[in-house]
Design a protein around this motif. Structure first.
Motif, short mmCIF file in Angstrom:
data_model
loop_
_atom_site.label_atom_id
_atom_site.label_comp_id
_atom_site.label_asym_id
_atom_site.label_seq_id
_atom_site.Cartn_x
_atom_site.Cartn_y
_atom_site.Cartn_z
N ALA A 151 0.83 -1.20 0.00
CA ALA A 151 0.00 0.00 0.00
C ALA A 151 0.87 1.25 0.00
O ALA A 151 1.85 1.35 0.74
N ASN A 152 0.49 2.21 -0.84
CA ASN A 152 1.14 3.52 -0.85
C ASN A 152 0.39 4.45 0.08
O ASN A 152 -0.84 4.38 0.20
N GLY A 153 1.14 5.35 0.74
CA GLY A 153 0.51 6.26 1.69
C GLY A 153 0.91 7.70 1.47
O GLY A 153 1.54 8.06 0.47
N ALA A 154 0.54 8.53 2.42
CA ALA A 154 0.84 9.96 2.37
C ALA A 154 2.34 10.21 2.45
O ALA A 154 3.09 9.41 3.02
N ASN A 155 2.77 11.32 1.88
CA ASN A 155 4.17 11.75 1.95
C ASN A 155 5.14 10.71 1.40
O ASN A 155 6.27 10.57 1.88
N GLY A 156 4.69 9.97 0.38
CA GLY A 156 5.57 9.00 -0.26
C GLY A 156 5.80 7.73 0.53
O GLY A 156 6.65 6.91 0.16
N ARG A 157 5.04 7.52 1.58
CA ARG A 157 5.22 6.33 2.43
C ARG A 157 4.74 5.07 1.73
O ARG A 157 3.87 5.10 0.86
N LYS A 158 5.30 3.95 2.16
CA LYS A 158 4.84 2.63 1.74
C LYS A 158 4.61 1.79 2.98
O LYS A 158 5.38 1.87 3.95
#
Length: 327
Positions: free
Chosen positions: A302-309
């Motif tokens: 899953a990809n998240g906010a601020n480029g997080r994974k």
């Protein structure tokens, strides 16, 4: 405070037992009965009692705007806090990210569970999580060896709002009753205040093989190489997996009469009904087919906010009795 506890572990042997039990509970395991009819073995499909299925028990769920108040108990670095904070921000579609995404995972919870509660009254109402506030207790005012009732007391300090969740996160040097031995996190509630709380511990130095698998080799079972955590911090990525699992349970079964399977005192819920499953093709000791970051080699789904994974647990689909994955 009435607390309902849940265990999530990467223990290979336990995962195998869980799969067998789940197969029986979901009516998907054929039992071969040697009845000696002309040497022919008759196959009979086990039909579980309705109480053994993951169903809705006509109680409340959390929906609409769900404020989350975080209490950090013990020492966490700013970088560690950002891993969890960004995850919470990622749950709302207002934080766009490439698919598969954290908000897509959250949307699956709304689709499979929240929209069907209360006769479908919530179907047209968007459910979003908002980070309402954060507080810290770095000095561990209740000590570094906590009993379960103290978690409820810490949750109250987070001052959750009505219809919201208090998220209590304990540092890696804080021991909690049952942590590692029987649980990696839990959720409970204050029925009078109509609030829920979630606790998850950082297992980095206590039991990463149990509570941070597959980012650490399991204590037992198949010893496949550990996967690379997206944030580079095994403990924090393990915490996110468990926070996701417990939040899924807290919103779909906050007061013990929502969506669950099995006994009310030890239920299987939206995510805990799919132990050890993170991608398609998962089996005991193998998390499933996951995406891999070309630069860092980190595994995620899953990809998240601020480029997080992030790596998030599969969600059980009550309609098909299967585990729904993002990848």
């Amino acid at each position: 405070m009435a607390a309902a506890s849940h265990t999530r572990t990467g223990h290979g042997a336990l995962a195998l037992v869980s799969v067998l039990l789940l197969s029986l509970a979901h009516g998907s395991l054929s039992l071969s009965l040697g009845l000696g009819v002309g040497g022919r073995r008759l196959m009979e499909l086990y039909k579980p009692d309705p109480s053994e299925l993951l169903t809705y028990h006509n109680g409340a769920v959390l929906h609409g705007a769900i404020p989350v108040s975080v209490l950090w108990y013990g020492r966490f670095t700013p970088a560690q806090k950002a891993v969890v904070s960004d995850f919470l921000l990622s749950l709302t579609a207002a934080s766009p990210a490439p698919t598969p995404s954290v908000s897509q995972w959250w949307g699956t919870i709304a689709q499979l569970y929240l929209s069907k509660a209360n006769g479908g009254a919530n179907a047209k109402r968007a459910t979003q999580v908002a980070l309402a506030g954060q507080a810290s207790d770095e000095r561990c005012s209740l000590g570094k060896s906590l009993k379960l009732p103290q978690l409820a007391a810490l949750a109250a300090r987070a001052k959750p709002r009505k219809g919201g969740i208090a998220l209590v996160l304990t540092a890696e040097d804080v021991a909690v009753e049952g942590f590692c031995r029987s649980r990696c996190g839990m959720h409970g509630s204050d029925a009078r205040a109509r609030t829920a709380y979630v606790w998850v511990g950082n297992s980095a130095s206590q039991c990463p093989g149990q509570c941070a698998w597959p980012f650490h080799k399991p204590v037992y079972g198949p010893q496949a190489p550990a996967l690379v955590p997206p944030s580079g911090d095994v403990g924090m990525d393990g915490m996110v997996m468990n926070v996701a699992s417990m939040v899924a349970g807290a919103v779909t079964n906050p007061f013990g009469d929502g969506f669950y399977q099995g006994p009310r005192e030890a239920p299987l819920e939206a995510a805990t009904a799919c132990p050890g499953v993170y991608g398609s093709g998962a089996y005991p000791g193998y998390a499933g087919n996951l995406a891999v970051d070309a630069t860092t080699g980190a595994s995620y789904n899953a990809n998240g906010a601020n480029g997080r994974k992030y790596l998030l647990p599969a969600l059980f689909d009550p309609d098909t009795s299967t585990c729904s994955t993002l990848v």
